[in-house]
Enzyme design. Structure first.
Site, PDB file in Angstrom:
ATOM      1  N   GLU A  39     160.521  86.004  68.794  1.00  0.00           N
ATOM      2  CA  GLU A  39     159.185  86.249  69.566  1.00  0.00           C
ATOM      3  C   GLU A  39     159.018  87.691  70.188  1.00  0.00           C
ATOM      4  O   GLU A  39     159.957  88.361  70.612  1.00  0.00           O
ATOM      5  CB  GLU A  39     159.312  85.470  70.870  1.00  0.00           C
ATOM      6  CG  GLU A  39     157.968  85.610  71.676  1.00  0.00           C
ATOM      7  CD  GLU A  39     156.748  85.508  71.030  1.00  0.00           C
ATOM      8  OE1 GLU A  39     155.806  86.142  71.610  1.00  0.00           O
ATOM      9  OE2 GLU A  39     156.671  84.584  70.370  1.00  0.00           O
ATOM     10  N   ALA A  42     156.444  86.624  74.646  1.00  0.00           N
ATOM     11  CA  ALA A  42     156.866  85.812  75.643  1.00  0.00           C
ATOM     12  C   ALA A  42     156.859  84.326  74.992  1.00  0.00           C
ATOM     13  O   ALA A  42     156.003  83.924  74.312  1.00  0.00           O
ATOM     14  CB  ALA A  42     155.588  85.620  76.638  1.00  0.00           C
ATOM     15  N   TYR A 189     133.951  76.715  72.631  1.00  0.00           N
ATOM     16  CA  TYR A 189     134.962  75.964  73.445  1.00  0.00           C
ATOM     17  C   TYR A 189     135.277  76.797  74.825  1.00  0.00           C
ATOM     18  O   TYR A 189     135.529  76.663  75.917  1.00  0.00           O
ATOM     19  CB  TYR A 189     135.660  75.150  72.837  1.00  0.00           C
ATOM     20  CG  TYR A 189     136.935  75.672  72.455  1.00  0.00           C
ATOM     21  CD1 TYR A 189     138.087  75.949  73.069  1.00  0.00           C
ATOM     22  CD2 TYR A 189     137.126  76.247  71.138  1.00  0.00           C
ATOM     23  CE1 TYR A 189     139.173  76.501  72.722  1.00  0.00           C
ATOM     24  CE2 TYR A 189     137.965  76.660  70.599  1.00  0.00           C
ATOM     25  CZ  TYR A 189     139.023  76.961  71.340  1.00  0.00           C
ATOM     26  OH  TYR A 189     140.321  77.540  70.814  1.00  0.00           O
ATOM     27  N   ALA A 288     133.854  85.891  73.939  1.00  0.00           N
ATOM     28  CA  ALA A 288     134.541  84.725  73.536  1.00  0.00           C
ATOM     29  C   ALA A 288     133.907  84.165  72.374  1.00  0.00           C
ATOM     30  O   ALA A 288     133.411  83.047  72.204  1.00  0.00           O
ATOM     31  CB  ALA A 288     134.496  83.530  74.816  1.00  0.00           C
ATOM     32  N   GLY A 290     135.758  83.673  69.218  1.00  0.00           N
ATOM     33  CA  GLY A 290     136.744  82.980  68.647  1.00  0.00           C
ATOM     34  C   GLY A 290     137.941  83.750  68.225  1.00  0.00           C
ATOM     35  O   GLY A 290     138.198  84.553  69.239  1.00  0.00           O
ATOM     36  N   HIS A 463     141.622  47.039  85.619  1.00  0.00           N
ATOM     37  CA  HIS A 463     140.433  47.170  86.493  1.00  0.00           C
ATOM     38  C   HIS A 463     140.754  47.583  87.886  1.00  0.00           C
ATOM     39  O   HIS A 463     141.570  47.073  88.428  1.00  0.00           O
ATOM     40  CB  HIS A 463     139.475  45.938  86.511  1.00  0.00           C
ATOM     41  CG  HIS A 463     138.174  45.947  87.332  1.00  0.00           C
ATOM     42  ND1 HIS A 463     137.175  46.598  86.965  1.00  0.00           N
ATOM     43  CD2 HIS A 463     137.920  45.744  88.395  1.00  0.00           C
ATOM     44  CE1 HIS A 463     136.405  46.854  87.671  1.00  0.00           C
ATOM     45  NE2 HIS A 463     136.515  46.029  88.745  1.00  0.00           N
TER      46      HIS A 463
END
Length: 487
Positions: A39, A42, A189, A288, A290, A463
């Site tokens: 990595e 992080a 989104y 934003a 994509g 319920h």
């Protein structure tokens, strides 16, 4: 002094420690494989550090403040003060707890963790470059490799993320003060989630979208409550426009947006095009539009791999690339770019390498948008079912008829179930409303198990709960719903 290059070996080299990579590493360790996980930044990747987790933390925090401020009908009168730096600090604590947990889990499963940037030398060799002066590099020989390098925000011309007023989602989630005004470029989104976050913080938000509506790919009935809630929050929308440039006229910045295909739409009239041209004075702009796969840093040509025209690495149902001993998982392996899809692929890849019978099945893969209200889908839409040769049978239940939804003050939206009219097997579902992200799991399980509408309808639900709406939607499809009119 530069550290000399050394060579080590491993059964499985995994490049990238996001939800796809670290899950693959842990599963491979459980299967007694020698695993090296590389990595460069992080552990936990973008999802845990800069995306899924921090954005949901901020959504939760801003929802609390907004709900308290607008709870007069419940007899609650409050005007909470927002300390954005404190909110971001809390978010960072959540992230730190999760990422440190990932590191501990990897070590507990005997995964060899290595910091650095990996590039392929040949089909069984990779070079790991360690960051920092004098850190050098080392060579790893591997039997199998799993590429899990994830994705990054897409930039647009003239909106470099190196300029302080221009933000990507990662930078937006780390601001230490609330901007007075914000232009959001993109109504997908990410754009819609963060537009709502900042609107609830008190920012004047304007969204610029090149298409004609929000959330492309989702049906209108699912998007409608989200768009209405955004309007209620004071978010302005300019559809069929593209952000073309920005400049600093004085205080703040001015974002210029041009109409899409303006010349053709207006018969070439320069005056008409000028009228449709937008100039927005804002403090900051969030791009934003994509995300794109990170596949250009690996030198994959050295192992005989190629990407498609979007940069994705093609794989089969076992996460295997065109080179048998090399796998690709997560965002770099293509749509849908979802963390849970990447994790599932990571498990499959590890199990295939260990000669276990494993393959990925997308039929019950959920997708969630954490807007206000939430949207969640799984399986087939009504149109998908028709295209697949089924006669769809649809049941729906509105949250305004749910006692529990009414007691939460969140009753917009509905649960919709799609089934095969002949055999009544559940084929798909869509939910827009409170806790949609949690409720969709029951319907995903129904699809995975081959459950029928009767199976769902006859399962007694507690319920009062929101999950009763799932039961009632199934009953509605059967013509048996109690708390809504049957179709």
């Amino acid at each position: 002094m530069v550290v000399g290059d050394v060579t080590t070996g491993t059964d499985v080299l995994i490049i990238g420690a996001g939800p796809a990579g670290y899950v693959a590493a842990i599963r491979a360790g459980q299967l007694d494989l020698d695993v090296t996980l590389v990595e460069k930044e992080a552990y936990g990747g973008t999802c845990l550090n800069h995306g899924c987790i921090p954005s949901k933390a901020m959504i939760t925090a801003t929802d609390i403040a907004h709900d308290a401020r607008h709870a007069e009908e419940m007899g609650i009168h409050a005007d909470p003060a927002i300390d954005l730096a404190g909110m971001v600090g809390w978010k960072d604590d959540v992230v730190d707890q999760l990422t440190s947990g990932v590191e501990k889990l990897c070590k507990a499963n005997q995964v060899n963790l290595m910091e650095g940037t990996a590039t392929f030398v040949d089909e069984h060799t990779a070079r790991i470059s360690h960051g920092g002066e004098g850190q050098g590099s080392e060579t790893i020989e591997f039997e199998h490799a799993i590429i899990a390098t994830g994705s990054r925000p897409i930039s647009i011309p003239d909106f470099s993320f190196e300029n302080p007023p221009v933000l990507n989602s990662r930078q937006a989630l780390s601001l230490d003060s609330v901007p007075d005004s914000l232009a959001v470029v993109g109504a997908g989104y990410i754009g819609m989630e963060l537009a709502s976050v900042f609107a609830k913080l008190g920012t004047d938000v304007t969204v610029i979208e090149m298409l004609e509506s929000t959330l492309p790919g989702y049906d209108d009935d699912l998007k409608r409550p989200v768009k209405q809630r955004a309007n209620d929050l004071g978010i302005d929308f300019h559809f069929e426009h593209t952000a073309s440039e920005w400049y600093e006229p004085g205080d703040g910045i001015r974002v210029v947006a041009e109409p899409v295909d303006g010349a053709a739409a207006n018969g070439g009239s320069e005056a008409a095009i000028e009228e449709e041209r937008l100039e927005l004075d804002v403090e900051k702009v969030l791009v934003a539009v994509g995300r794109e796969p990170v596949s250009d840093t690996l030198e994959i040509e050295n192992v005989g791999l190629e990407t498609d025209d979007r940069g994705f690495i093609e794989t089969d149902s076992r996460a295997r690339t065109s080179v048998d001993h090399i796998f690709a998982v997560g965002d770099v392996a293509g749509e849908p770019m979802l963390a849970h899809k990447g994790s599932a692929e990571g498990q499959v890849a590890a199990e295939v390498i260990a000669s276990e019978p494993a393959a990925l099945d997308h039929q019950a893969m959920p997708a969630v948008v954490f807007t206000d209200p939430e949207i969640a889908t799984v399986g087939m839409t009504e149109t998908d079912a028709e295209d697949a040769g089924f006669e769809p049978l649809v049941g729906q239940f509105p949250f305004r008829a749910s006692g529990r939804a009414l007691t939460t003050g969140e009753s917009d939206g509905f649960v919709k179930i799609v089934a095969d009219a002949e055999e009544e097997y559940v084929l798909g579902a869509a939910i827009v409303g409170p806790e949609a992200s949690e409720l969709i799991a029951e319907l995903g399980l129904a699809i995975e198990l081959g459950a029928t509408l009767e199976d769902v309808a006859s399962t007694i639900h507690a319920h009062p709960t929101l999950s009763e709406s799932v039961m009632e939607a199934a009953e509605n499809a059967l013509g048996q719903a109690i708390h809504t009119l049957n179709r």
